[in-house]
Design a protein around this motif. Structure first.
Motif, PDB file in Angstrom:
ATOM      1  N   VAL A  66       0.811  -1.230   0.000  1.00 18.42           N
ATOM      2  CA  VAL A  66       0.000   0.000   0.000  1.00 18.42           C
ATOM      3  C   VAL A  66       0.840   1.273   0.000  1.00 18.42           C
ATOM      4  O   VAL A  66       0.337   2.344  -0.336  1.00 18.42           O
ATOM      5  CB  VAL A  66      -0.983   0.016   1.190  1.00 18.42           C
ATOM      6  CG1 VAL A  66      -1.964  -1.130   1.076  1.00 18.42           C
ATOM      7  CG2 VAL A  66      -0.252  -0.044   2.517  1.00 18.42           C
ATOM      8  N   PHE A  67       2.116   1.164   0.378  1.00 17.65           N
ATOM      9  CA  PHE A  67       3.015   2.325   0.356  1.00 17.65           C
ATOM     10  C   PHE A  67       4.219   1.993  -0.532  1.00 17.65           C
ATOM     11  O   PHE A  67       5.329   1.784  -0.035  1.00 17.65           O
ATOM     12  CB  PHE A  67       3.487   2.688   1.772  1.00 17.65           C
ATOM     13  CG  PHE A  67       2.369   2.923   2.746  1.00 17.65           C
ATOM     14  CD1 PHE A  67       1.241   3.651   2.382  1.00 17.65           C
ATOM     15  CD2 PHE A  67       2.429   2.428   4.048  1.00 17.65           C
ATOM     16  CE1 PHE A  67       0.208   3.881   3.279  1.00 17.65           C
ATOM     17  CE2 PHE A  67       1.407   2.650   4.953  1.00 17.65           C
ATOM     18  CZ  PHE A  67       0.291   3.378   4.568  1.00 17.65           C
ATOM     19  N   PRO A  68       4.027   1.936  -1.844  1.00 19.41           N
ATOM     20  CA  PRO A  68       5.082   1.436  -2.735  1.00 19.41           C
ATOM     21  C   PRO A  68       6.328   2.296  -2.770  1.00 19.41           C
ATOM     22  O   PRO A  68       7.383   1.823  -3.204  1.00 19.41           O
ATOM     23  CB  PRO A  68       4.391   1.410  -4.111  1.00 19.41           C
ATOM     24  CG  PRO A  68       3.251   2.375  -4.003  1.00 19.41           C
ATOM     25  CD  PRO A  68       2.792   2.292  -2.586  1.00 19.41           C
ATOM     26  N   ILE A  85      -6.442  18.801  -0.377  1.00 19.64           N
ATOM     27  CA  ILE A  85      -5.355  18.802   0.593  1.00 19.64           C
ATOM     28  C   ILE A  85      -4.291  17.809   0.117  1.00 19.64           C
ATOM     29  O   ILE A  85      -4.615  16.661  -0.206  1.00 19.64           O
ATOM     30  CB  ILE A  85      -5.866  18.412   1.988  1.00 19.64           C
ATOM     31  CG1 ILE A  85      -6.944  19.389   2.449  1.00 19.64           C
ATOM     32  CG2 ILE A  85      -4.732  18.356   2.987  1.00 19.64           C
ATOM     33  CD1 ILE A  85      -6.461  20.803   2.640  1.00 19.64           C
ATOM     34  N   PRO A  86      -3.018  18.206   0.037  1.00 23.10           N
ATOM     35  CA  PRO A  86      -1.996  17.269  -0.438  1.00 23.10           C
ATOM     36  C   PRO A  86      -1.840  16.084   0.501  1.00 23.10           C
ATOM     37  O   PRO A  86      -1.764  16.245   1.720  1.00 23.10           O
ATOM     38  CB  PRO A  86      -0.720  18.124  -0.479  1.00 23.10           C
ATOM     39  CG  PRO A  86      -0.979  19.281   0.431  1.00 23.10           C
ATOM     40  CD  PRO A  86      -2.452  19.533   0.368  1.00 23.10           C
ATOM     41  N   VAL A  87      -1.828  14.896  -0.069  1.00 24.03           N
ATOM     42  CA  VAL A  87      -1.654  13.667   0.704  1.00 24.03           C
ATOM     43  C   VAL A  87      -0.464  12.905   0.126  1.00 24.03           C
ATOM     44  O   VAL A  87      -0.134  13.032  -1.053  1.00 24.03           O
ATOM     45  CB  VAL A  87      -2.918  12.780   0.678  1.00 24.03           C
ATOM     46  CG1 VAL A  87      -4.077  13.479   1.357  1.00 24.03           C
ATOM     47  CG2 VAL A  87      -3.302  12.400  -0.751  1.00 24.03           C
ATOM     48  N   ARG A  88       0.176  12.107   0.981  1.00 19.09           N
ATOM     49  CA  ARG A  88       1.321  11.297   0.528  1.00 19.09           C
ATOM     50  C   ARG A  88       0.846  10.199  -0.409  1.00 19.09           C
ATOM     51  O   ARG A  88       1.476   9.935  -1.437  1.00 19.09           O
ATOM     52  CB  ARG A  88       2.035  10.692   1.742  1.00 19.09           C
ATOM     53  CG  ARG A  88       3.249   9.823   1.375  1.00 19.09           C
ATOM     54  CD  ARG A  88       4.360  10.688   0.806  1.00 19.09           C
ATOM     55  NE  ARG A  88       5.537   9.898   0.492  1.00 19.09           N
ATOM     56  CZ  ARG A  88       5.753   9.310  -0.688  1.00 19.09           C
ATOM     57  NH1 ARG A  88       4.864   9.428  -1.659  1.00 19.09           N
ATOM     58  NH2 ARG A  88       6.857   8.618  -0.916  1.00 19.09           N
ATOM     59  N   ILE A 130      -6.173   1.425  -6.473  1.00 19.33           N
ATOM     60  CA  ILE A 130      -5.328   2.327  -7.249  1.00 19.33           C
ATOM     61  C   ILE A 130      -4.635   3.266  -6.262  1.00 19.33           C
ATOM     62  O   ILE A 130      -5.294   4.040  -5.573  1.00 19.33           O
ATOM     63  CB  ILE A 130      -6.136   3.131  -8.275  1.00 19.33           C
ATOM     64  CG1 ILE A 130      -6.936   2.188  -9.178  1.00 19.33           C
ATOM     65  CG2 ILE A 130      -5.214   4.030  -9.098  1.00 19.33           C
ATOM     66  CD1 ILE A 130      -6.078   1.246  -9.992  1.00 19.33           C
ATOM     67  N   ILE A 131      -3.327   3.186  -6.187  1.00 20.72           N
ATOM     68  CA  ILE A 131      -2.545   3.969  -5.233  1.00 20.72           C
ATOM     69  C   ILE A 131      -1.853   5.102  -5.988  1.00 20.72           C
ATOM     70  O   ILE A 131      -1.028   4.841  -6.879  1.00 20.72           O
ATOM     71  CB  ILE A 131      -1.519   3.083  -4.512  1.00 20.72           C
ATOM     72  CG1 ILE A 131      -2.246   1.920  -3.812  1.00 20.72           C
ATOM     73  CG2 ILE A 131      -0.696   3.889  -3.510  1.00 20.72           C
ATOM     74  CD1 ILE A 131      -1.335   0.811  -3.344  1.00 20.72           C
ATOM     75  N   THR A 132      -2.206   6.331  -5.639  1.00 23.00           N
ATOM     76  CA  THR A 132      -1.641   7.505  -6.306  1.00 23.00           C
ATOM     77  C   THR A 132      -0.756   8.253  -5.322  1.00 23.00           C
ATOM     78  O   THR A 132      -1.179   8.565  -4.212  1.00 23.00           O
ATOM     79  CB  THR A 132      -2.755   8.434  -6.813  1.00 23.00           C
ATOM     80  OG1 THR A 132      -3.660   7.691  -7.634  1.00 23.00           O
ATOM     81  CG2 THR A 132      -2.168   9.592  -7.622  1.00 23.00           C
ATOM     82  N   GLN A 149       2.641  13.712   7.378  1.00 27.32           N
ATOM     83  CA  GLN A 149       1.992  13.438   6.099  1.00 27.32           C
ATOM     84  C   GLN A 149       0.670  12.714   6.297  1.00 27.32           C
ATOM     85  O   GLN A 149       0.450  12.035   7.307  1.00 27.32           O
ATOM     86  CB  GLN A 149       2.915  12.602   5.202  1.00 27.32           C
ATOM     87  CG  GLN A 149       4.171  13.339   4.773  1.00 27.32           C
ATOM     88  CD  GLN A 149       5.036  12.517   3.835  1.00 27.32           C
ATOM     89  OE1 GLN A 149       5.081  11.299   3.912  1.00 27.32           O
ATOM     90  NE2 GLN A 149       5.753  13.207   2.948  1.00 27.32           N
ATOM     91  N   LEU A 150      -0.231  12.868   5.295  1.00 28.35           N
ATOM     92  CA  LEU A 150      -1.553  12.251   5.325  1.00 28.35           C
ATOM     93  C   LEU A 150      -1.642  11.161   4.267  1.00 28.35           C
ATOM     94  O   LEU A 150      -1.019  11.239   3.210  1.00 28.35           O
ATOM     95  CB  LEU A 150      -2.645  13.284   5.058  1.00 28.35           C
ATOM     96  CG  LEU A 150      -2.707  14.538   5.934  1.00 28.35           C
ATOM     97  CD1 LEU A 150      -3.911  15.384   5.550  1.00 28.35           C
ATOM     98  CD2 LEU A 150      -2.764  14.181   7.401  1.00 28.35           C
TER      99      LEU A 150
END
Length: 282
Positions: free
Chosen positions: A7-9, A225-228, A255-257, A17-18
């Motif tokens: 989930v955190f590639p 809002i910017p997210v990681r 889908i992980i952006t 961070q969010l």
């Protein structure tokens, strides 16, 4: 592959961070949050991170038996060889209890209690419990009171944005990573009244239409809002032959952006043991 790598590639979110988990109902958002909580609080010898976590449960989905089952699955699958050889029921229970001590839980059963929790985070929890490293929120808009107008989707996006700004400020101030869930909402494409095409509009309708068009031109889009990471969960399209077959396992997409707009696609099933990630074929 570990859950964190899936989930955190591009690496775990840093303090301040969010991470946003978004998707429709019954897609696995709350379950994924519990899987992340499990991965965070378990010891390193069992594939975890051994970190202290605060879970703000606004959906009333926290189930101790579920998180214990998730812990047991992780312990059995990820324990280092020297530990795995000696694992028994008592040792698994001991690891579970020690891990639960690293999980702080706020359960919000009402809007009033939820507002108190938001206040308490700022005034007491974050300043006093500095060893809490990650905050999980399920969900960020649970107690939003809908306004029965065409503006409802826009109002709820403003409400969510306000909560996100609060979390981002506090995450930076107290150096916490924040992961939250939300259900997607979309703004209505038009605010103009629907007129009968067979009838000529009256003067009042013309004036109303011009006023609404003027307001629409003045309206600025809501800035996100910017997210990681933004993790968008959805149901994969089943083959036509399987649409009505209840025995066929439903497959889901994630889908992980990243903040830099790079995208990664993952696939998963949900079974009695939680998320079952499907390995990508090279």
């Amino acid at each position: 592959m570990s859950l964190e790598a899936i989930v955190f590639p591009e690496g775990a979110p840093r303090p301040g961070q969010l991470v946003e988990i978004v998707g429709p109902t019954n897609i696995g958002k709350s379950l994924l949050l519990l899987e992340l909580a499990t991965n965070l609080v378990l010891p390193v010898t069992c594939g975890g991170n051994e970190r202290k976590v605060l879970l703000l449960d606004c959906e009333n989905t926290f189930d101790l038996s579920v998180i214990l089952a998730l812990m047991e699955k992780c312990i059995l699958n990820n324990a280092i060889p020297s530990l795995a050889r000696t694992l028994d029921a008592q040792q698994i229970e001991r690891i579970q209890q020690e891990s639960l001590e690293r999980l702080y839980l706020y359960q919000c059963y009402s809007q009033k209690l939820c507002e108190w929790c938001w206040w308490h985070l700022d005034e007491t929890t974050f300043p006093e419990y500095r060893d809490i490293e990650v905050v999980l929120v399920d969900s960020i808009a649970t107690f939003y009171l809908p306004n029965p107008t065409r503006e409802h989707p826009r109002h709820i996006e403003k409400y969510i944005r306000k909560r996100c700004k609060f979390l981002r400020r506090k995450a930076k101030k107290f150096q916490k990573s924040v992961i939250y869930t939300k259900t997607p909402y979309s703004v209505s494409p038009t605010d103009s009244p629907v007129l009968d095409p067979e009838c000529s509009p009256t003067m009042e309708e013309r004036l109303t239409g011009k006023l609404l068009a003027k307001r629409k031109r003045r309206r600025h889009p809501l800035r996100s809002i910017p997210v990681r990471y933004r993790i968008e969960l959805s149901l994969a399209n089943p083959p036509p032959s399987a649409e009505d077959d209840e025995d066929v396992d439903r497959q889901f997409n994630a889908i992980i952006t990243t903040r830099k707009k790079r995208q990664y696609e993952r696939h998963y099933l949900i079974d009695d043991f939680g998320f079952n990630w499907i390995e990508q074929q090279e």
